[in-house]
Design an enzyme around this catalytic site. Structure first.
Site, PDB file in Angstrom:
ATOM      1  N   GLY A  93      -3.442  -2.723  -3.019  1.00 32.46           N
ATOM      2  CA  GLY A  93      -3.968  -1.549  -2.322  1.00 32.46           C
ATOM      3  C   GLY A  93      -5.448  -1.669  -2.022  1.00 32.46           C
TER       4      GLY A  93
ATOM      5  N   ARG B  42      -4.222 -12.843 -15.416  1.00 37.88           N
ATOM      6  CA  ARG B  42      -5.315 -11.888 -15.210  1.00 37.88           C
ATOM      7  C   ARG B  42      -6.373 -12.004 -16.309  1.00 37.88           C
ATOM      8  NH1 ARG B  42      -2.340  -6.543 -12.651  1.00 37.88           N
ATOM      9  NH2 ARG B  42      -2.329  -7.399 -10.558  1.00 37.88           N
TER      10      ARG B  42
ATOM     11  N   GLY C  52       0.407  -7.458  -3.630  1.00 41.99           N
ATOM     12  CA  GLY C  52       1.033  -7.894  -4.876  1.00 41.99           C
ATOM     13  C   GLY C  52       2.275  -8.736  -4.652  1.00 41.99           C
TER      14      GLY C  52
ATOM     15  N   LYS D  86       7.068  -0.736   4.299  1.00 38.84           N
ATOM     16  CA  LYS D  86       6.924   0.435   5.167  1.00 38.84           C
ATOM     17  C   LYS D  86       5.764   0.383   6.155  1.00 38.84           C
ATOM     18  CE  LYS D  86       9.068   3.939   2.297  1.00 38.84           C
ATOM     19  NZ  LYS D  86       8.756   5.055   1.390  1.00 38.84           N
TER      20      LYS D  86
HETATM   21  P1  ADP Z   1       2.877  -6.291  -0.755  1.00 41.33           P
HETATM   22  O1  ADP Z   1       3.036  -5.950  -2.226  1.00 41.33           O
HETATM   23  O2  ADP Z   1       2.711  -7.755  -0.525  1.00 41.33           O
HETATM   24  O3  ADP Z   1       1.822  -5.445  -0.105  1.00 41.33           O
HETATM   25  P2  ADP Z   1       4.992  -4.465  -0.025  1.00 41.33           P
HETATM   26  O4  ADP Z   1       4.889  -3.833  -1.367  1.00 41.33           O
HETATM   27  O5  ADP Z   1       4.579  -3.687   1.166  1.00 41.33           O
HETATM   28  O6  ADP Z   1       4.255  -5.901  -0.027  1.00 41.33           O
HETATM   29  O7  ADP Z   1       6.512  -4.860   0.247  1.00 41.33           O
HETATM   30  C1  ADP Z   1       7.220  -5.750  -0.551  1.00 41.33           C
HETATM   31  C2  ADP Z   1       8.671  -5.430  -0.558  1.00 41.33           C
HETATM   32  O8  ADP Z   1       9.207  -5.341   0.753  1.00 41.33           O
HETATM   33  C3  ADP Z   1       9.456  -6.501  -1.257  1.00 41.33           C
HETATM   34  O9  ADP Z   1       9.959  -5.995  -2.472  1.00 41.33           O
HETATM   35  C4  ADP Z   1      10.569  -6.840  -0.277  1.00 41.33           C
HETATM   36  O10 ADP Z   1      11.838  -6.939  -0.902  1.00 41.33           O
HETATM   37  C5  ADP Z   1      10.561  -5.669   0.681  1.00 41.33           C
HETATM   38  N1  ADP Z   1      11.110  -6.053   1.992  1.00 41.33           N
HETATM   39  C6  ADP Z   1      10.753  -7.081   2.756  1.00 41.33           C
HETATM   40  N2  ADP Z   1      11.542  -7.169   3.838  1.00 41.33           N
HETATM   41  C7  ADP Z   1      12.435  -6.165   3.759  1.00 41.33           C
HETATM   42  C8  ADP Z   1      13.522  -5.722   4.565  1.00 41.33           C
HETATM   43  N3  ADP Z   1      13.840  -6.361   5.689  1.00 41.33           N
HETATM   44  N4  ADP Z   1      14.219  -4.649   4.166  1.00 41.33           N
HETATM   45  C9  ADP Z   1      13.899  -4.014   3.025  1.00 41.33           C
HETATM   46  N5  ADP Z   1      12.866  -4.373   2.214  1.00 41.33           N
HETATM   47  C10 ADP Z   1      12.150  -5.430   2.580  1.00 41.33           C
HETATM   48 MG    MG Z   2       3.968  -4.272  -3.183  1.00 36.84          MG
END
Ligand code: ADP
Ligand code: MG
Length: 380
Positions: free
Chosen positions: A358, A43, A335, A180
């Site tokens: 976000g 960063r 992230g 989620k």
């Molecule tokens: P990003 O940071 O890319 O936006 P999120 O924060 O929404 O992604 O989600 C990332 C997390 O989702 C990871 O830590 C991963 O372990 C979890 N994850 C992915 N698939 C599953 C699953 N099938 N069950 C539970 N957690 C999951």
């Molecule tokens: Mg995340």
């Protein structure tokens, strides 16, 4: 079109004092002798083009950032000393203010704190995309008082993510995963308006699978979102694509600890009681890859499985590889998804990796951010 003033719009900066809001929120670790050190300086290096431009334009540059979550108090371990030292090695002569979040006025957007920040300042630059969806003092305050512009990182984010809303080459495929549905409902709605197909994996796929009548066992499920998912599936009329097979872990298993036991098995879309779906299955990963290889634009947010555990990383890796190989314009926002791409060593094969989780989703969803609006309305 979302647009923001850029560095060139600031005009002659000779002898001016410029405040630059950057994202120096780097990961820290404690070294063997107990001192805090930077685990990854990406960063800091990412901010250099903007800082260098300002310096070369003859300005005195004052950089400011938050670091961690000190919650409005001075937390000694979160001071900027390690950042200051690293920046001095990379690009000497830049002043770095103390952690912005030591002062409760930062998140509270207190006018008194804004006044403190802009004391003696002639111009302001925002290069902290990841914080630009927040109406914090250092983001929305200075533009009300001094001429302001976006730095290079922010400019690129606005160009790419703003462009995804307005002009995308078709087929446009969105790939969503992560934990989620409720976190991402807004972006699902926004993407459905524009994309040809919305591919769903990760933890959020189980609420969609449940909405189709599948048994999801002990997988991540948001019961109060089942109706919403059913409605989305209906409205999307076949454009939302969910997994048809899964990799699941049986009772007794522990995420991140293969030695704890628990069987790992390939399954269809209905899981027995106590089984947890932790990755998309190989058939689904192949199907998703085919869609990605057909696309001309791909936006990806959220891993396809719990990729942090090597037993459940295959789906995320396969899908990432398809994007890396694809001739489509490929964008990653988020992230954890960006971390996965970096871990797989595929970062250079993507067209754009957003620096804001976000913020990137909110920009896609809303088409604007408080920090961008502030720059457009800035004092001249
Ligand atoms: P990003 O940071 O890319 O936006 P999120 O924060 O929404 O992604 O989600 C990332 C997390 O989702 C990871 O830590 C991963 O372990 C979890 N994850 C992915 N698939 C599953 C699953 N099938 N069950 C539970 N957690 C999951
Ligand atoms: Mg995340």
């Amino acid at each position: 079109m979302t647009s923001v003033p850029t560095l060139e719009d600031l005009g002659d900066l000779t002898g001016k004092r410029v405040l630059c809001r950057v994202d120096f929120n780097v990961p820290l670790r404690t070294s063997a002798d107990g001192t805090r050190e930077i685990a990854d300086d990406l960063r800091i290096r990412a901010a250099l083009p903007t800082l260098r431009y300002l310096q070369q334009a003859g300005a005195t540059v004052v950089a400011c950032s938050h670091l961690g979550r000190p919650k409005g108090q001075v937390v000694a371990e979160l001071n900027m000393d390690p950042v200051r030292a690293r920046l001095e090695e990379l690009l000497p002569g830049i002043e770095v203010l103390d952690n912005l979040r030591f002062n409760p006025g930062e998140t509270g957007n207190d006018p008194a704190f804004v006044a403190e920040l802009i004391g003696g300042i002639d111009a302001y630059v925002n290069d902290a995309f990841g914080a630009s969806h927040r109406s914090h003092a250092s983001i929305v305050g200075p533009p009300q008082h001094v001429p302001s512009a976006a730095g290079r990182l922010l400019e690129k984010e606005v160009e790419v993510l703003g462009g995804m809303r307005e002009r995308t080459k078709k087929p446009f495929i969105a790939v969503l995963g992560g934990s989620k549905v409720s976190d991402k409902l807004g972006v699902i709605e926004a993407l459905l308006k524009r994309c040809d197909k919305l591919i769903v994996g990760g933890g959020m796929c189980f609420t969609f699978l449940a909405a189709q009548g599948n048994q999801v066992g002990a997988s991540l499920l948001e019961e109060d979102m089942i109706d919403t998912c059913r409605d989305l599936l209906e409205r999307a009329d076949g454009r939302i694509i969910v997994p048809h097979d899964l990799t699941a872990m049986g009772p007794g298993g522990k995420i991140g600890d293969p030695s704890a036991g628990g069987e790992v098995r390939q399954a269809g879309t209905s899981l027995p009681e106590g089984w947890m779906g932790l990755d998309i299955g190989p058939g689904t990963a192949a199907e998703f890859s085919d869609h990605i290889l057909d696309a001309r634009t791909v936006f990806w947010n959220g891993p396809m499985g719990v990729f942090e555990d090597p037993r459940f990383a295959a789906g995320t890796r396969t899908v990432a590889q398809a994007m890396a190989d694809s001739r489509a314009f490929t964008v990653v926002g988020g992230g954890d998804s960006a971390a996965a791409v970096a871990e797989f060593g595929m970062a250079a094969d993507f067209d754009h990796i957003s620096t804001g989780g976000g913020a990137s989703l909110e920009l896609l969803e809303e088409g604007d951010l408080p920090g961008l609006e502030a720059l457009r309305n800035s004092a001249h």
